[in-house]
Design an enzyme around this catalytic site. Structure first.
Site, PDB file in Angstrom:
ATOM      1  N   HIS A   1       0.821  -1.241   0.078  1.00 52.56           N
ATOM      2  CA  HIS A   1       0.196   0.059   0.224  1.00 52.56           C
ATOM      3  C   HIS A   1       0.961   1.248  -0.007  1.00 52.56           C
ATOM      4  O   HIS A   1       0.474   2.026  -0.681  1.00 52.56           O
ATOM      5  CB  HIS A   1      -0.796  -0.144   1.440  1.00 52.56           C
ATOM      6  CG  HIS A   1      -2.219  -0.888   1.104  1.00 52.56           C
ATOM      7  ND1 HIS A   1      -2.768  -1.043  -0.076  1.00 52.56           N
ATOM      8  CD2 HIS A   1      -2.553  -1.518   2.019  1.00 52.56           C
ATOM      9  CE1 HIS A   1      -3.772  -1.906   0.209  1.00 52.56           C
ATOM     10  NE2 HIS A   1      -3.766  -2.195   1.485  1.00 52.56           N
TER      11      HIS A   1
ATOM     12  N   ARG B   1      -3.471  -0.321 -15.672  1.00 55.16           N
ATOM     13  CA  ARG B   1      -3.016  -1.670 -14.962  1.00 55.16           C
ATOM     14  C   ARG B   1      -4.201  -1.589 -13.791  1.00 55.16           C
ATOM     15  O   ARG B   1      -4.318  -0.978 -12.943  1.00 55.16           O
ATOM     16  CB  ARG B   1      -1.920  -1.547 -13.996  1.00 55.16           C
ATOM     17  CG  ARG B   1      -0.666  -1.701 -14.811  1.00 55.16           C
ATOM     18  CD  ARG B   1       0.638  -1.401 -14.017  1.00 55.16           C
ATOM     19  NE  ARG B   1       1.948  -1.867 -14.612  1.00 55.16           N
ATOM     20  CZ  ARG B   1       2.729  -1.066 -14.919  1.00 55.16           C
ATOM     21  NH1 ARG B   1       2.625   0.241 -14.785  1.00 55.16           N
ATOM     22  NH2 ARG B   1       3.877  -1.382 -15.428  1.00 55.16           N
TER      23      ARG B   1
ATOM     24  N   ARG C   1      -6.180  -3.013 -19.313  1.00 57.54           N
ATOM     25  CA  ARG C   1      -5.298  -4.270 -19.272  1.00 57.54           C
ATOM     26  C   ARG C   1      -6.156  -4.973 -18.443  1.00 57.54           C
ATOM     27  O   ARG C   1      -6.464  -4.590 -17.141  1.00 57.54           O
ATOM     28  CB  ARG C   1      -3.653  -4.174 -18.799  1.00 57.54           C
ATOM     29  CG  ARG C   1      -3.141  -5.823 -18.564  1.00 57.54           C
ATOM     30  CD  ARG C   1      -1.926  -5.671 -18.308  1.00 57.54           C
ATOM     31  NE  ARG C   1      -1.721  -5.313 -17.078  1.00 57.54           N
ATOM     32  CZ  ARG C   1      -0.663  -5.176 -16.482  1.00 57.54           C
ATOM     33  NH1 ARG C   1       0.639  -5.487 -17.176  1.00 57.54           N
ATOM     34  NH2 ARG C   1      -0.157  -4.767 -15.133  1.00 57.54           N
TER      35      ARG C   1
ATOM     36  N   GLU D   1       4.691 -10.332 -23.604  1.00 54.37           N
ATOM     37  CA  GLU D   1       5.701 -10.139 -22.364  1.00 54.37           C
ATOM     38  C   GLU D   1       6.110 -11.542 -22.010  1.00 54.37           C
ATOM     39  O   GLU D   1       6.520 -11.655 -20.779  1.00 54.37           O
ATOM     40  CB  GLU D   1       4.913  -9.525 -21.442  1.00 54.37           C
ATOM     41  CG  GLU D   1       3.694 -10.038 -20.864  1.00 54.37           C
ATOM     42  CD  GLU D   1       2.773  -9.161 -19.527  1.00 54.37           C
ATOM     43  OE1 GLU D   1       3.747  -8.460 -19.109  1.00 54.37           O
ATOM     44  OE2 GLU D   1       1.771  -9.549 -19.324  1.00 54.37           O
TER      45      GLU D   1
ATOM     46  N   ASN E   1       8.984  -5.275 -19.355  1.00 53.21           N
ATOM     47  CA  ASN E   1       9.465  -5.592 -17.994  1.00 53.21           C
ATOM     48  C   ASN E   1       9.560  -7.149 -17.693  1.00 53.21           C
ATOM     49  O   ASN E   1      10.333  -7.660 -17.321  1.00 53.21           O
ATOM     50  CB  ASN E   1       8.593  -5.053 -16.781  1.00 53.21           C
ATOM     51  CG  ASN E   1       8.255  -3.696 -17.012  1.00 53.21           C
ATOM     52  OD1 ASN E   1       9.180  -3.006 -17.747  1.00 53.21           O
ATOM     53  ND2 ASN E   1       7.182  -3.127 -16.430  1.00 53.21           N
ATOM     54  N   ASP E   2       8.291  -7.871 -17.990  1.00 50.92           N
ATOM     55  CA  ASP E   2       8.171  -9.171 -17.934  1.00 50.92           C
ATOM     56  C   ASP E   2       8.979  -9.930 -19.017  1.00 50.92           C
ATOM     57  O   ASP E   2       9.574 -10.998 -18.704  1.00 50.92           O
ATOM     58  CB  ASP E   2       6.729  -9.854 -17.926  1.00 50.92           C
ATOM     59  CG  ASP E   2       6.253  -9.597 -16.489  1.00 50.92           C
ATOM     60  OD1 ASP E   2       6.935  -9.753 -15.609  1.00 50.92           O
ATOM     61  OD2 ASP E   2       4.948  -9.103 -16.376  1.00 50.92           O
TER      62      ASP E   2
ATOM     63  N   ARG F   1      12.577  -9.943 -11.833  1.00 55.26           N
ATOM     64  CA  ARG F   1      12.730  -8.414 -12.011  1.00 55.26           C
ATOM     65  C   ARG F   1      12.727  -7.880 -10.628  1.00 55.26           C
ATOM     66  O   ARG F   1      12.963  -6.558 -10.659  1.00 55.26           O
ATOM     67  CB  ARG F   1      11.329  -7.922 -12.761  1.00 55.26           C
ATOM     68  CG  ARG F   1      10.118  -8.131 -12.231  1.00 55.26           C
ATOM     69  CD  ARG F   1       9.029  -8.108 -13.277  1.00 55.26           C
ATOM     70  NE  ARG F   1       8.453  -6.687 -12.922  1.00 55.26           N
ATOM     71  CZ  ARG F   1       7.224  -6.488 -13.863  1.00 55.26           C
ATOM     72  NH1 ARG F   1       6.828  -7.165 -14.517  1.00 55.26           N
ATOM     73  NH2 ARG F   1       6.675  -5.333 -13.323  1.00 55.26           N
TER      74      ARG F   1
ATOM     75  N   CYS G   1       4.855  -0.847 -23.717  1.00 54.72           N
ATOM     76  CA  CYS G   1       4.307  -0.140 -22.440  1.00 54.72           C
ATOM     77  C   CYS G   1       5.140  -0.771 -21.082  1.00 54.72           C
ATOM     78  O   CYS G   1       4.898  -0.231 -19.986  1.00 54.72           O
ATOM     79  CB  CYS G   1       2.744  -0.674 -22.278  1.00 54.72           C
ATOM     80  SG  CYS G   1       2.696  -2.521 -21.831  1.00 54.72           S
TER      81      CYS G   1
HETATM   82  C1  PEP Z   1       5.467  -5.563 -18.311  1.00 55.84           C
HETATM   83  O1  PEP Z   1       5.581  -6.401 -17.923  1.00 55.84           O
HETATM   84  O2  PEP Z   1       6.227  -5.026 -19.080  1.00 55.84           O
HETATM   85  C2  PEP Z   1       4.199  -4.542 -18.163  1.00 55.84           C
HETATM   86  C3  PEP Z   1       4.006  -3.508 -18.693  1.00 55.84           C
HETATM   87  O3  PEP Z   1       3.419  -5.085 -17.251  1.00 55.84           O
HETATM   88  P1  PEP Z   1       3.524  -5.023 -15.607  1.00 55.84           P
HETATM   89  O4  PEP Z   1       5.203  -4.293 -15.355  1.00 55.84           O
HETATM   90  O5  PEP Z   1       2.597  -4.380 -14.832  1.00 55.84           O
HETATM   91  O6  PEP Z   1       4.053  -6.434 -15.119  1.00 55.84           O
HETATM   92 MG    MG Z   2       4.026  -7.566 -17.047  1.00 54.89          MG
END
Ligand code: PEP
Ligand code: MG
Length: 662
Positions: free
Chosen positions: A312, A419, A455, A553, A576-577, A587, A624
């Protein structure tokens, strides 16, 4: 049924009802039932499976663990029994709404989880934690590491019982008064805090809690020992309920008991009230109660030894825009000794009592960041075009409606990633279709004529959601998350898709599915979208056109991009993923930061492959993940045909400048 008792007429009433509330009698619905029940003089009980609970006790009601579809008996005794039973039956069957408790979930102030691992190895003296909210700060520390309350004795004399009971009652009143404290902030984060406070007040005033403590005091137990013991016992009972939403209430109960004990011990129990000047908060664990009392506007930064990037406090930090590092690895004594702190929320590091040279370096970085921000302001509202004339949409990643104005202020051309999980994580109950619709509609309208890409719920991995996702999996990042979980839980996915379809009537909405690895998932998800549209049409509800896309991803999606491209309207690459899965590097693990790079040749190959597939199929491709805002990545991505870059709002002006120079 009516009966006689002495001269007064005592009415009794009883009826069965099937609970039709989607969440059962969870925190908020239970609180509503209790609020309604308290309006009657009759004694009211709710019975389920042979166990009964006082309908005027939230704690007792929640401990009954009534779920949707359960049959319950509502029984009342007193002059207004009939009305009470009928009224409650109407509420639990969903036929009527009770007076609402402060329900601010839909305004939850969550922001995009950047969850960036530390980018560089820590310098000497730097404490390493998890990057929870970007930015640099240096300044006075406010240390909040309260000691656990300890009873000074175990028993009291018989003659003290009355006075100690009174003292306990006053302590409860004092805690309730603290929880009444109104915040000056009238925004969404404050509304969430108010929601938390209301729930805690409920616990503090609950007869189940009060009576149990008073019974122990009557048996000559010291009130501090008594209140802590009851807190533990009640929390333990919540812990054993087969539903994580209820289990999460254990923390509330413990927190309230601790707070009452502190008052009994003559301590405020929360030095947070003393935080009156802007400061960087240094803390251990921050309970819901602490959060509710935090003067967030005064925080210039945050360093905590506990918590993750989606806790939080991390969400609130991003929402209020101060740098935060959570889960810092440091001895408590080191944190306790903090007088000044330097914090770098982007790298996830902090320095306690920095020497003048380090403090000056942080101050210089802060100044430089400010200067850069001023210089980039000229790009805020440009429509960025590459030198060869391609317009690139530079959009925002958002997690709540509270961030809309900030994103528009940075010149966001729509939302490339909304998100939605933060709407589910921040509150205490699941948001209904209508609650979601209100939020989605507001976002869509705010960004018209640009598009907003919603999403669908991406729970799992580092984003555990009590009550929905399993809290323990051997490999949560490889587990039952994203679209995998949603396809197994249509009762979560359908209201969300219906809400998005309805919002699409008010502007340009798109939907995308996270964590796709297989074509069957895409087909199944699309079929649910179609079914929802059909249902809404039959109900006469207005819907709008909705493009359907997927996040690329996972390596599986990138490798099968050519096939997947035939099934969808667009791709959005989640770097990111995609990076963590391609590199097999968690990560959130700061030690592996050197591997978590979207510019690694392996990851670049995945991205390039995805872009090529999109180009060949003639569908749009955006990015993204965090890489979308990285200056070195932008020219590459554009070269491969990416037409939308979506990022944390504050990065937008810089990205527009880079696009214009490409
Ligand atoms: C990602 O995985 O790049 C992504 C944008 O989603 P999140 O960071 O919410 O997993
Ligand atoms: Mg992701």
């Amino acid at each position: 049924m009516a009966g006689q008792a002495g001269m007064e007429q005592v009415m009794e009433a009883e009826r069965t009802a099937i609970v039709q509330l989607e969440e059962g009698l969870h925190a908020r619905p239970a609180a509503r039932v209790v609020q309604f029940a308290k309006g009657f003089v009759s004694d009211i009980e709710i019975v389920k499976g042979g166990r009964s609970a006082n309908a005027k006790s939230t704690v007792k009601l929640m401990l009954l663990a009534v779920k949707e579809g359960d049959e319950i008996v509502i029984r009342a005794r007193g002059e207004d029994a009939e009305a009470a039973v009928e009224g409650l039956a109407a509420i639990v069957t969903g036929e009527a709404d009770a007076p609402a408790t402060p329900a601010a979930r839909e305004e939850a102030a969550g922001a995009a989880p950047t969850a960036l691992p530390a980018q560089e190895p820590a310098a000497p003296g730097e404490l390493v934690g998890v990057a929870a909210s970007e930015g640099v700060a240096v300044g006075p520390a406010f240390v909040y590491l309260p000691h656990e309350p300890q009873p000074r004795r175990t028993h009291i004399a018989a003659g003290e019982v009355e006075a100690e009971t009174l003292r306990f009652r006053r302590a409860v009143e004092a805690v309730c008064a603290m929880l009444e404290r109104r915040s000056d902030d009238d925004d969404a984060a404050a509304a969430t805090a108010a929601d938390i406070m209301a729930a805690l007040r409920d616990v503090a005033q609950d007869p189940e809690f009060l009576e149990a403590v008073e019974a122990r005091i009557a048996a000559q137990e010291d009130p501090v020992a008594a209140v802590l013991a009851v807190g533990r016992e009640l929390a333990e009972r919540f812990t054993h309920i087969d539903d994580a939403y209820f289990r999460a209430r254990a923390e509330d109960v413990r927190g309230v008991a601790r707070q009452v004990a502190n008052v009994l011990l003559g301590r405020d129990g929360s030095d947070l009230a003393a935080l009156a000047e802007p400061a960087i908060l240094v803390a251990g664990h921050l309970s819901a109660l602490d959060l509710a009392r935090l003067p967030l506007r005064l925080l210039r930064g945050l360093v905590t030894s506990e918590g993750g990037p989606t806790s939080h406090i991390a969400i609130l930090a991003r929402s209020f825009g101060f740098p935060a590092v959570v889960g810092v690895k440091a001895e408590e004594a080191v944190l306790r000794a903090a007088r000044t702190v330097a914090v770098d929320g982007g790298r996830g590091v902090a320095v306690v009592n920095p020497d003048p040279a380090v403090a000056a370096a942080y101050a210089a970085r802060l100044e430089k960041a400010e200067e850069e921000r001023r210089a980039l302001a000229a790009f805020t509202h440009v429509v960025p075009k590459t030198r060869d004339g391609r317009v690139i949409e530079v959009a925002a990643n958002l997690g709540s409606e509270a961030e809309i104005d900030g994103a528009l202020g940075f010149g966001a051309m729509g939302v490339g990633l909304f998100r939605t999980e933060f709407l589910f994580m921040h509150g205490r109950t699941l948001p209904s279709e209508d609650e979601q619709f209100r939020i989605y509609a507001r976002v869509v309208k705010a960004f018209r004529p640009h598009a907003v890409v919603f999403r669908t719920l991406d729970i799992g991995g580092d984003k555990a959601l009590p009550g929905i996702a399993p809290e323990r999996e051997e490999n949560p990042f490889l587990g039952w998350r994203g679209i995998r979980m949603c396809l197994d839980r249509p009762h979560l996915l359908k209201p969300q898709l219906r809400a998005i379809l309805r919002a699409a009537a008010l502007g340009t909405a798109r939907v995308m599915f996270p964590m796709v690895t297989d074509i069957a998932e895409v087909r199944a998800a699309r079929a649910i979208v179609d079914a929802c549209r059909q249902e809404l049409a039959e109900e006469g509800q207005e819907t709008g056109p909705l493009e359907v896309g997927i996040m690329v991803e996972t390596p599986a999606a990138a490798l099968c991009a050519a096939t997947l491209a035939r099934e969808v309207d667009f791709f959005s690459i989640g770097t990111n993923d995609l990076t963590q899965y391609t590199m097999a590097a968690d990560r959130t693990n700061a030690r592996l930061a050197h591997l978590n790079r979207a510019d690694h040749p392996a990851v670049l190959a995945m991205i390039e492959m995805t872009c090529r597939a999109a180009r060949e199929a003639g569908i749009r491709v955006g990015v993204c993940g965090e890489a979308a805002g990285e200056p070195a990545m932008i020219p590459r991505l554009l070269g491969w045909g990416v037409s939308e870059l979506s990022m944390s709002p504050s990065l937008i002006p810089r990205a527009k400048k880079i696009v214009s120079e490409c």
